[in-house]
Design a protein around this motif. Structure first.
Motif, PDB file in Angstrom:
ATOM      1  N   LEU A 130      18.726  29.244   7.706  1.00 31.32           N
ATOM      2  CA  LEU A 130      19.173  28.691   8.990  1.00 31.32           C
ATOM      3  C   LEU A 130      17.971  28.411   9.908  1.00 31.32           C
ATOM      4  N   LYS A 131      17.025  29.353   9.897  1.00 30.35           N
ATOM      5  CA  LYS A 131      15.840  29.124  10.731  1.00 30.35           C
ATOM      6  C   LYS A 131      15.051  27.908  10.278  1.00 30.35           C
ATOM      7  N   LYS A 132      14.894  27.738   8.959  1.00 25.57           N
ATOM      8  CA  LYS A 132      14.182  26.574   8.433  1.00 25.57           C
ATOM      9  C   LYS A 132      14.908  25.284   8.785  1.00 25.57           C
ATOM     10  N   SER A 187      19.534  33.920   6.860  1.00 24.08           N
ATOM     11  CA  SER A 187      18.928  33.662   8.186  1.00 24.08           C
ATOM     12  C   SER A 187      17.664  32.824   8.054  1.00 24.08           C
ATOM     13  N   SER A 188      16.903  33.033   6.975  1.00 22.75           N
ATOM     14  CA  SER A 188      15.669  32.234   6.787  1.00 22.75           C
ATOM     15  C   SER A 188      16.019  30.769   6.572  1.00 22.75           C
ATOM     16  N   LEU A 195      16.923  24.814  11.346  1.00 20.65           N
ATOM     17  CA  LEU A 195      16.778  24.511  12.784  1.00 20.65           C
ATOM     18  C   LEU A 195      15.413  23.885  13.087  1.00 20.65           C
ATOM     19  N   ASN A 196      14.364  24.428  12.441  1.00 16.88           N
ATOM     20  CA  ASN A 196      13.012  23.853  12.671  1.00 16.88           C
ATOM     21  C   ASN A 196      12.937  22.415  12.181  1.00 16.88           C
TER      22      ASN A 196
END
Length: 537
Positions: free
Chosen positions: A347-349, A344-345, A351-352
């Motif tokens: 994917l979050k990175k 998840s980290s 997306l940012n």
């Protein structure tokens, strides 16, 4: 043609000189005599009025001392004996109040109106004062050194005016008689002087009409005219010889004229051939000049293309880099997803970073699109002279945006003063090219070898015209080329890449494409000012 001097006749000179001199002398002499005569009458009148004032002062002294007003009225009879007397006043000084009061008055005719008291006018009337029709005088009445009163007299001077009129008439008659005598003497003198000259004139006229210079002038009665006659005879002799020489020279000139005609005919034919060659060369020169002007336009457009390409290259390169980075990150995410190792980290990175990269791509693509749109407008305007409606402030901004690649690294400032909502219907293409050429001309020539420079462009509507005032604070224009800066091939960069067609192109665009006027003012070392006016809707 120089102005011709007036020619005067002997009669006119004699008449003007003698009559003028005699008249002036007569007028001056008679005027002096008349003035002396009138002055003597005035002096006599003044002495008379002073005499009667003394007499009246002596007779009225006792009455004033004793304040016997009625006795003075009954016994004073001198007033009726004074010739030409109009008014008589006797004033008494009050011992207690020191005021001056009217003690006795007299007027020649009872129908005469009374006059104002003169008790306060002693300072002005202590000497006889002459007016238009009378003379007046005031004298103190004294007992020892003490003033006890005043006596005032006013006498009529109309008899002096009558004498002056008679004297003027007599003088005029005398002057007229003297002028008539002077005219008679002048005419007789002129007749005596001009008679020999008339004889000489007749002789010369006969010789000129008959072209016979063998006759001689006769002897004249006085020396000057006789000397003139002898010189005329010498002139006749020389003219006779000169005529013979002219006849011989005329024959020679006829022969020379035939020779010259042949030479002229030959040279005329040669000149026609040379003229035809020159016309052909001039036509080619005009064609070549037109081609150079078009080349200058295309070169300007080419510079813009290169500058815009360089400017567009930066945002497109940044967009490509950001898109490549985004593709790499997307491939990593896809691999982790397929291997089921995606966190998840991560994917979050992703997306940012993806949002940032998309934003970068969007900003740079928008910037490139704006540059290409602006360049497209400028390119279309420069290649077209159609009339359209546009905002002047936006046109100026597009011009500066187009020139940004050439100007962004230079230490020169451009200030624009133009109303934001100024909308006109005109030809934006010529205006665009005019501004670009003026700005680049200031950068290349005005700010050469300078670390700073200021350009100002002021735009304002004036009636049905648009006024553009372009200024810079550069080197200015030398006086040797100031009057021909708009002529083709005028440049200070001869041999250094300068074509000399920039300002010539500006002049043609203003006067022909826009139908306006352009004026350049400059002083060496104080910059240049260009004012442009052209009609708008």
């Amino acid at each position: 043609m120089p102005p011709t001097k007036p020619i005067w006749s002997i009669r006119r000179i004699c008449l003007i000189s003698i009559i003028g001199f005699v008249s002036l002398l007569s007028i001056i002499s008679i005027s002096i005599l008349s003035q002396q005569y009138i002055n003597s009458y005035n002096t006599l009148a003044a002495s008379h009025i002073q005499y009667w004032a003394n007499t009246l002062a002596d007779e009225s002294q006792d009455y004033l001392i004793n304040s016997e007003r009625q006795a003075l009225n009954d016994n004073l009879s001198v007033a009726e004996k004074i010739p030409n007397l109009n008014y008589l006043h006797i004033y008494q000084r009050n011992k207690q109040t020191e005021n001056v009061e009217l003690f006795y008055s007299y007027k020649r005719n009872e129908r005469r109106s009374a006059i104002a008291e003169k008790s306060n006018n002693y300072a002005h009337l202590s000497v006889p004062r002459f007016k238009e029709k009378y003379v007046e005088y005031m004298q103190a009445i004294k007992v020892g050194e003490q003033v006890i009163g005043y006596v005032y007299l006013q006498s009529n001077t109309e008899h002096i005016a009558l004498l002056s009129d008679k004297l003027l008439i007599t003088s005029t008659v005398l002057i007229v008689i003297i002028i008539i005598i002077a005219i008679f003497i002048a005419l007789q003198l002129e007749r005596y002087i001009s008679a020999p000259f008339l004889t000489l004139i007749n002789t010369i006229q006969i010789a000129s009409r008959q072209k016979n210079f063998k006759q001689q002038c006769q002897t004249m009665p006085y020396r000057e005219a006789d000397m003139l006659g002898r010189n005329i005879n010498i002139l006749f002799t020389r003219m006779e010889k000169h005529i013979a020489q002219l006849d011989a020279a005329e024959q020679q000139s006829i022969e020379h004229s035939h020779e010259l005609e042949d030479k002229i005919n030959k040279r005329t034919a040669a000149l026609k051939e040379s003229n035809q060659d020159l016309l052909s060369t001039l036509e080619k020169l005009h064609q070549f000049q037109g081609q150079l002007v078009e080349s200058e336009k295309m070169a300007s457009l080419g510079d813009m293309v290169a500058g815009v390409a360089h400017e567009v290259n930066t945002p497109i390169g940044l967009g490509v880099t950001a898109s490549t980075l985004l593709a790499d990150r997307l491939e990593d995410i896809k691999t982790d997803f397929e291997n089921k190792t995606l966190k998840s980290s991560q994917l979050k990175k992703f997306l940012n970073e993806g949002s940032e990269n998309v934003a970068i791509i969007y900003r740079n693509l928008n910037r490139a699109a704006d540059l290409i749109s602006s360049f497209k407008k400028v390119a279309v305007d420069q290649s077209s002279e159609e009339v359209r409606t546009f905002k002047v402030k936006e046109l100026l901004s597009e011009v500066l945006l187009t020139l940004r690649p050439q100007l962004h690294c230079l230490p020169y400032a451009i200030a624009i003063d133009c109303p934001d909502n100024l909308t006109i219907a005109s030809k934006p293409g010529p205006i665009n090219q005019i501004l670009i050429n003026l700005i680049m001309n200031s950068v290349i020539h005005g700010f050469e070898n300078r670390e700073s420079g200021q350009i100002s462009i002021t735009v304002m509507p004036l009636s049905n015209q648009l006024n553009i005032l372009f200024k810079d604070d550069g080197h200015g224009v030398d006086e040797s080329i100031k009057n021909k800066v708009f002529e083709p091939f005028t440049t200070t960069k001869r041999g250094e890449g300068g074509s000399g067609l920039g300002l010539h192109l500006v002049y043609n665009l203003v006067t022909q494409a826009l139908g306006g006027t352009i004026v350049l003012n400059s002083e060496l070392g104080k910059g240049v000012s260009v004012e442009i006016n052209f009609p708008i809707n």
